[in-house]
Design a protein around this motif. Structure first.
Motif: not given
Lengths: 437, 234, 337
Positions: A237-240, A243-248
């Protein structure tokens, strides 16, 4: 009021411990422990209904939990059409004969009291004849069913319904069996119930291990459908991904944490509902009556209470809750493994939870479920660390050192025994004692 | 001063006292009978003498020694024999084993005592290897009395030994009690069958609500019209 | 005629001989349960682990002896090690009583409290055992494997069916007979034994008679420990030793004790054999028997088995249920100890 703060503090400490695991080991591990804590808490609530409310010792928790697991398989797995074609009719007819035999046996027993000693023989004759008939019908059908792709299926499959439905059905299964067991052994001496339930739970497990046409037996049923998303789907899924990229954090970790949180949400919902129902029941006139019976059976029955019937009621209710938790456990595992059911883990450990938490107190049971499960899991690393500390003085290749390290895992049995004995002796009312009303 | 005496006993099982300043005693070779209506504290008085409940006031003396502080088992060693009202035999043991258990505290040879008991209750000799649980009510009571005699007590206490047995068996039991008393043993008994018991009594105590109401010789009590009217059914 | 003899040999080989051995093991276990029940008045869930402990110590000592080349010739070395196993188990029982049970005795706790306490003891002992010897199978039987081999029997009699008697089976039955004889002599003939029966029968009257309850309890644990160590070792010799099996054995053992009437030693023995033989009879495949006894052509195609061998343990439970339904006090009720 003091008690409230004290209890809240206990729960806070417990959650903090889980958080410590989250920080020091990983949040995945912490959530895995939390989910099983939740299920343990529900099972413990079930046992507490029997023991804490009514003083019934049920040593068959394992069996009722396994029945819940069976329900999960039967409800959620897709049916196997080839197997149904091969032997479905035979199995259903055979089962019908079996049920018919039991009913005929009961009716003949009830209606023939005037026959005296002959009554035993008549009933035995009906039982043997009916059993032979059933086996004669069902045996070839079972062979046929089990021959259908044994490596992949070899069983009839289930109904292909949503697995969460099995949580209710599992409760119903357990309730049904509990009713039978209760009919036989309630009203006898208290320890007979313990032994009878210990026995029935073993038989249930033998049944599940050996009746491949129903459960695939020791071949296990894998890949039960889930009520929550799959990790692999989440990862796409794109949102995850964003999200993952934002929080690393890693995608795999994030997806499995989300799945576990979904489970946790479902379990918390069920726990809250059952806890609320249990509390309501405990505070109701019904609960007061149950405690009155527990504290003085003779007086209660002298006052016209039907003790055996009330015991049956509470036994069935508690077992249903255990069955429900069993279904939830199998849902969480995603597979049904009959060999995994061990009395130490599924019966006696739950008992430790009830006693340590505080028999008769629902919040105590929840806390007990959390605490004991947490230490059951964490006793292993703690025990190993302890052993390493103890043996650090010994030579690296000392056989004693190896032995101690190898067997450190068994420390947890000892620890549980010790905890149970210490609580019984020095704090018999548990962490959160029963409220005297 | 009697050989055995519970003096001014006051006490009970819980908060409320059952006995109030109650005194009962018996001398060697004598039969003392405690009678009274239901709930008068007869059995309680005897249990107090035997040490089965603790006294708030008063004391128990035997042979001039204060034994108030002793536990029942210790009083047995001091020479008291006690026959409880119910569950007074080992039902799954034979008659002979019951007697042996009675002599459990004796480390010497007790076969002569057993012979004496068998002489006293010949039927027990006959049934020595039968289970006590299989005997009739009267025979069981004989076993119970025999068991208590095995320690060669100086005092024998009987708690309603004749309760629930037929009048013939009762008379027979009383005869045996007289025989025991003749050997020089002090006998203190609580009885429901007041009239018959007072008949054989040297000394009688009528208790009412935990208090001594009348104390006299057995014959005098029977002769006392008030006692007859109130307690002996006319 | 030969058909009948063959049937007899077959039945002896698969039912009677193993049934006698297994029945003896169950009887010894059930006696232990019964003694504890009769004196301490609770169902001891830790009894299986006590058996396991006794067997474990025996195994460890056996290994030491084997390593030193000490053996009993054709008899298993374990018999030589057994006395140490017994002593250790008695020690464990007495220590447990001192540290755990005595407190509840003084408090006059309810039987179900005792039961939960014994579950705690079960955990503790189970953990201790696994910690020492590990969870795996241990083999310690040595000496001659057979008293009679199937082949020898066939040669001797000329029958089709063999009859094998394992030495472990012979040892089991003989040891059980000796132990039971000594136990009954003790209970019925000695002053202490009688005082135990008296205490079990009527606690208050026993106290009144000057019987010391602590002494009775002490002896009861000695007996229970001895029986447990012997039963566990014999079971381990006959089958194999694995800590896990002793929890499973608890059910048939309890069933034996209850079927015979809890608290009654004769009943415990009878119950042990009832359970053992029922298990074997119900799970035996009668195909061959029917083949011998029925006229040719009528013999069944299937195994002619009432219940699959997998359900062996469930038989004890079914008998338990039937007894509980029909005669809850057990088949030999009425007489305790």
């Amino acid at each position: 009021m003091n008690n409230l703060y004290r209890n809240l503090l206990l729960f806070a400490v417990m959650l903090a411990l889980v958080a410590v695991v989250g920080i020091s080991q990983s949040w995945n591990v912490a959530l895995a422990i939390l989910n099983l804590c939740l299920i343990s808490a529900i099972m413990t609530l079930g046992v507490n209904i029997q023991w804490g409310y009514a003083g019934l010792f049920n040593a068959g928790v394992m069996g009722f939990a396994a029945l819940g697991g069976l329900a999960a398989v039967l409800i959620s797995m897709p049916p196997v059409p080839a197997a149904w074609q091969a032997g479905g009719n035979g199995v259903v007819t055979g089962l019908a004969f079996g049920i018919g035999t039991v009913l005929a046996g009961i009716i003949s027993w009830r209606k023939t009291a005037h026959l005296g000693g002959k009554r035993y023989w008549l009933t035995a004759l009906i039982a043997v004849a009916g059993y032979t008939l059933m086996r004669w019908v069902i045996d070839p059908a079972i062979v046929a069913v089990e021959a259908v792709e044994p490596a992949k299926t070899g069983f009839l499959g289930g109904f292909g319904l949503p697995i969460m439905l099995s949580w209710l059905v599992g409760g119903a299964f357990a309730a049904g069996v509990a009713w039978l067991v209760g009919k036989v052994s309630l009203g006898l001496r208290s320890d007979y119930l313990a032994i009878a339930t210990l026995g029935i739970s073993e038989i249930i497990i033998y049944f599940l291990k050996n009746e491949d046409w129903l459960t695939r037996g020791v071949k296990n049923v894998n890949g039960l459908p889930r009520p929550v998303p799959y990790e692999i789907d989440l990862q796409h899924t794109v949102w995850l991904q964003n999200w993952v990229e934002t929080y690393g954090i890693s995608l795999i970790d994030a997806s499995s944490i989300i799945v576990k949180l979904c489970y946790a949400g479902l379990f918390v919902a069920v726990l809250v509902v059952i806890l609320w129902l249990s509390e309501t029941a405990l505070k109701s006139p019904w609960g007061r009556m149950m405690r009155a019976i527990r504290d003085n059976e003779t007086a209660a029955s002298a006052m016209g209470k039907n003790v055996t019937w009330r015991h049956l009621q509470v036994f069935v209710l508690g077992s249903a809750v255990v069955g429900m938790a069993g279904a939830m456990l199998t849902t969480l595992d995603g597979q049904f493994t009959p060999t995994a059911y061990q009395p130490l883990r599924f019966t006696f450990l739950i008992w430790v939870m009830v006693i340590v938490g505080g028999s008769g107190n629902n919040f105590g049971s929840v806390l007990g479920g959390f605490v004991i499960w947490f230490f059951w899991i964490e006793a292993e690393p703690i025990g190993l660390a302890l052993m390493e500390l103890i043996t650090s003085g010994m030579a690296q290749d000392s056989p004693l050192r190896h032995h101690l390290l190898d067997n450190a895992a068994h420390m947890r049995l000892m620890t549980m025994g010790l905890v149970l004995l210490l609580v019984l002796r020095f704090a018999p009312r548990g962490l959160i004692p029963e409220v005297k009303r | 001063m009697s050989f055995l005496i519970g003096e001014n006993m006051t006490g009970g099982y819980g908060a409320a006292d059952i006995l109030h300043d109650c005194t009962i005693g018996v001398d060697k070779g004598e039969i003392a009978v405690v009678v009274g209506p239901n709930g008068a504290g007869k059995s309680t008085a005897m249990k107090a003498v035997f040490g089965m409940l603790s006294l708030r006031e008063g004391k128990v003396m035997m042979d001039g020694v204060d034994i108030t502080a002793l536990k029942p088992q210790e009083r047995v060693r001091q020479g008291m024999g006690f026959v409880p009202q119910t569950n007074n035999v080992f039902t799954s043991l034979t008659v002979e084993e019951n007697l042996e258990m009675g002599a459990f505290i004796r480390r010497d040879d007790f076969s002569d005592t057993m012979v004496q008991v068998f002489d006293l209750f010949p039927v027990l000799k006959e049934k020595r290897s039968q289970l006590a649980g299989e005997l009739s009510g009267g025979q069981r009571q004989q076993v119970a009395v025999g068991r208590a005699l095995m320690t060669r007590p100086e005092v024998l206490m009987l708690d309603e030994t004749t309760a629930g047995v037929s009048p013939i068996v009762m008379d027979e039991l009383f005869d045996r009690v007289i025989e025991v008393a003749r050997t020089g043993i002090a006998i203190l008994m609580v009885e429901q069958n007041a009239k018959q018991a007072l008949n054989i009594a040297d000394k009688g105590y009528v208790l009412v609500q935990g208090r001594n109401r009348y104390t006299d010789t057995g014959a005098a009590l029977i002769a006392n019209p008030e006692v007859r009217k109130a307690f002996l059914g006319g | 005629m030969t058909d009948v003899l063959n049937t007899l040999a077959l039945v002896s080989n698969f039912i009677i001989v193993p049934g006698l051995a297994y029945g003896s093991q169950l009887a010894l276990g059930a006696l232990g349960i019964t003694i504890v029940y009769a004196v301490l008045r609770f169902s001891n869930f830790a009894h299986g682990e006590m058996m396991s402990f006794g067997a474990m110590i025996t195994i460890l000592v056996t290994w030491v002896l084997q390593a030193r080349g000490i053996n009993l010739g054709p008899l298993p070395t374990a018999l030589l090690a057994l006395p140490l196993g017994i002593v250790a188990t008695i020690g464990l029982c007495l220590a447990t009583d001192r540290l755990v049970y005595r407190y509840y005795r003084q408090k006059r706790a309810s039987p179900v409290t005792y039961l939960i306490v014994s579950v705690g003891v079960m955990f503790l002992m189970g953990g201790l055992i696994r910690f020492v010897i590990g969870p795996n199978d241990q083999i310690f039987a040595d000496g001659a494997r057979f008293i009679m081999k199937a082949r020898e029997f066939k040669q001797m009699t000329g029958l089709n069916e063999g009859l094998a008697i394992k030495s472990s089976q012979g040892v089991t039955v003989l040891t059980a007979v000796v132990i039971v004889a000594v136990l009954f002599w003790f209970l019925n003939r000695t002053r202490t034994g009688k005082s135990m029966r008296a205490y079990s029968d009527n606690e208050d009257l026993a106290l009144l008679s000057g019987i010391n309850p602590e002494q009775v309890v002490f002896i009861a644990w000695i007996i229970a420990g001895t029986l447990a160590a012997v039963a566990g070792t014999l079971y381990g010799l006959d089958k194999s030793y694995k800590p896990f099996t002793f929890l499973q054995l608890l059910l048939p053992i309890f069933a034996s004790a209850i079927v015979g009437g809890v608290g009654n030693p004769l009943g415990a023995i009878a119950g042990g054999f009832v359970i053992a033989f029922s298990e074997l009879i119900v799970t035996f495949a009668y195909k061959k028997v029917l083949g011998y006894l029925l006229p040719t052509g009528l013999a069944p195609e299937g195994l002619a088995q009432l219940l699959s061998t997998d359900y062996k343990f469930s038989v004890s439970f079914m008998i338990l249920v039937i007894v509980l339904l029909v005669k809850p006090t057990g088949l030999f009720s009425g007489k305790t100890l």
